[in-house]
Enzyme design. Structure first.
Site, short mmCIF file in Angstrom:
data_model
loop_
_atom_site.label_atom_id
_atom_site.label_comp_id
_atom_site.label_asym_id
_atom_site.label_seq_id
_atom_site.Cartn_x
_atom_site.Cartn_y
_atom_site.Cartn_z
N GLY A 239 0.75 -1.24 0.00
CA GLY A 239 0.00 0.00 0.00
C GLY A 239 0.78 1.29 0.00
N GLY A 277 3.35 -3.70 -3.93
CA GLY A 277 3.17 -3.96 -5.36
C GLY A 277 3.50 -2.71 -6.14
NE ARG A 278 -0.68 2.18 -6.02
CZ ARG A 278 -1.75 2.19 -6.83
NH1 ARG A 278 -1.66 2.76 -8.01
NH2 ARG A 278 -2.89 1.63 -6.45
NE ARG A 314 -3.14 3.36 -11.42
CZ ARG A 314 -2.91 4.61 -11.06
NH1 ARG A 314 -2.36 5.46 -11.92
NH2 ARG A 314 -3.20 5.05 -9.86
CE1 TYR A 318 -8.94 1.89 -9.03
CE2 TYR A 318 -7.18 1.91 -10.67
CZ TYR A 318 -8.01 1.22 -9.82
OH TYR A 318 -7.91 -0.14 -9.75
CB CYS A 346 -16.44 4.40 -29.49
SG CYS A 346 -15.59 4.03 -31.01
CD GLU A 347 -16.60 3.62 -22.64
OE1 GLU A 347 -16.38 4.29 -21.60
OE2 GLU A 347 -16.82 2.41 -22.65
C1 LIG Z 1 -3.19 -5.09 -3.77
C2 LIG Z 1 -2.62 -5.70 -2.55
C3 LIG Z 1 -1.31 -5.43 -2.17
C4 LIG Z 1 -0.43 -4.46 -2.90
O1 LIG Z 1 -0.82 -3.14 -2.76
P1 LIG Z 1 0.11 -1.98 -3.38
O2 LIG Z 1 -0.64 -0.75 -3.12
O3 LIG Z 1 0.27 -2.27 -4.81
O4 LIG Z 1 1.40 -2.03 -2.63
C5 LIG Z 1 -0.81 -6.11 -1.07
N1 LIG Z 1 -1.56 -6.99 -0.36
C6 LIG Z 1 -2.84 -7.25 -0.70
C7 LIG Z 1 -3.61 -8.23 0.10
C8 LIG Z 1 -3.42 -6.62 -1.79
O5 LIG Z 1 -4.69 -6.88 -2.11
#
Ligand SMILES: *Cc1c(COP(=O)(O)O)cnc(C)c1O
Length: 421
Positions: A239, A277-278, A314, A318, A346-347
């Site tokens: 996150g 992840g991000r 995205r 978002y 087409c949106e």
């Molecule tokens: C999506 C997710 C992550 C990764 O979140 P990021 O914001 O990309 O770091 C980690 N754990 C769980 C359970 C998730 O669903």
């Protein structure tokens, strides 16, 4: 920091000119930098130095096997959220004991796949799911290691679609019920309860929500231990946000996040898992697209690109901002002008940016969307029968296509026609 910089007037990915990749693979495409992926993984790994830990890359952010392999070779585990992701991680060579299975609706088949192939732990999201994991484990004659994902009811202060830690969200069990749920889990012989899991959302740009959540997890750890449970592993989710634009304040750094983890949880002697992840993939990837037309509207100019919302959703999904830069570096002093930057779908939702200042561009020019490495290619679709765009990985002065652009025949021949037609 990333490895997409201008050199001699042209944008490079590490030591490869973007225009060279465009000439070889055509546009649009995604390109990732190995050095940036590794650097970001390393920042997290270093941030937790001195504590027993594993950084499990949340592969839903960018799940190409070449990316997984790059990170796994550096020591990363994987956080998966489906049976498909589990199999993909295994195919990339990640051993089962470094794969964590998250996700709110694991099916019995997915659980069976993971228990058969080997799993580090399941992060259990509900009591019914706990029962199914127990039943599948008993049927296979194995014991499933689990944590329970608790919902700490903390406001992550991020976009509503990616906030997961409030009580109204579908994720985890209410932290107030943890005691009861852990007591029940202890009676299920197919399960071994090893810890606690929490993940409060994505693109968090402040540490405070993490601090609130982790403080609650620390209290819960002590409470559950007092109730006789062996809590030895804490999965703290992912996150941590990334800077999507150079214009605003940068979110906290992994080293500050790591210090917070040590401060709030270090005294417990638990093994720490995190699932970024991000932050690992986001700024390690660009989407490169070509201007098809410059169209003058009544009161504005449109840049019509060959990339569209189906390639990078995205902005439409978002309201996300991506910096968009010309691949040919604008000459110093060149006057910028505002464009609405759109794709051919087409949106009206197929709009990447409104009234964005860019150097003057003409048909055929290349542009690059920054920060497109996470939740980019993985969320693409074939809407408008547009092929999924290729992915390219750069490593120093080398590049390789890591997913080909499918042909129209491949796409069209996937349909099957019923006999009555
Ligand atoms: C999506 C997710 C992550 C990764 O979140 P990021 O914001 O990309 O770091 C980690 N754990 C769980 C359970 C998730 O669903």
């Amino acid at each position: 920091m990333d490895h997409f910089l201008y050199r001699d007037g042209a944008l490079f990915a590490e030591d490869v000119p973007i225009s060279e990749i465009a000439a070889a693979v055509g546009t649009p495409f995604y390109v990732y930098s190995t050095a940036t992926l590794l650097r970001h993984f390393q920042l997290f790994d270093d941030a937790l130095e001195g504590t027993d830990h594993l950084v499990c890359y949340a592969m839903k952010a960018a799940s190409n096997q070449a990316i997984l392999k790059t990170l796994a070779q550096a020591g990363a585990g994987m956080d998966v959220v489906s049976g498909g992701e589990y199999l993909r991680a295994k195919a990339a060579g990640v051993p089962g004991d470094k794969i964590v299975f998250s996700g709110v609706g694991k099916t019995a088949d997915e659980i069976r796949t993971a228990l058969t192939g080997g799993i580090r732990q399941f992060n259990v999201e509900s009591e019914p799911e706990m029962e199914v994991i127990n039943a599948v484990a008993l049927e296979l004659g194995v014991v499933a290691p689990i944590t329970v994902r608790v919902n700490p009811d903390v406001d992550a202060k991020t976009h509503a679609k990616i906030a997961t830690g409030k009580s109204e969200n579908k994720f985890g069990i209410p932290i107030a019920r943890a005691s009861e749920v852990y007591a029940h889990a202890a009676t299920l012989s197919g399960l071994e309860v090893i810890g606690i899991d929490v993940h409060i959302g994505s693109q968090l740009t402040e540490l405070e929500p993490f601090e609130l959540a982790y403080t609650k997890v620390a209290e819960l750890t002590e409470q559950l231990r007092a109730e006789g449970h062996k809590i030895r592993r804490l999965d703290l989710g992912g996150g941590l946000g990334i800077p999507y634009t150079r214009a605003n304040d940068a979110p906290p750094l992994p080293v500050e996040y790591g210090a917070l983890i040590k401060k709030t949880l270090g005294h417990l002697g638990c093994e720490i898992e995190i699932e970024p992840g991000r932050l690992i993939a986001g700024n390690a990837g660009l989407m490169v697209s070509k201007v098809i037309y410059v169209k003058s509207g009544e009161d504005r100019d449109f840049l019509i690109l060959d990339g569209a919302m189906n390639d990078l959703i995205r902005p439409a999904m978002y309201e996300a901002h991506h910096d968009i830069v010309a691949v040919q570096e604008p000459e110093a002093g060149v006057e910028q002008q505002p464009y609405d930057i759109v794709g051919p779908v087409c949106e009206t939702g197929d709009t990447f940016a409104k009234q964005r200042n860019m150097p003057p561009l003409v048909a055929g020019d290349l542009v690059a969307f920054r920060s497109a490495g996470a939740y980019g290619a993985v969320m693409a679709s074939e809407y408008n029968t547009r092929p999924l765009i290729p992915e390219v990985l750069v490593h120093g002065d080398q590049f390789a296509v890591i997913r080909e652009r499918p042909s129209f025949d491949e796409i069209i021949n996937r349909d099957t026609i019923p006999t009555w037609l």
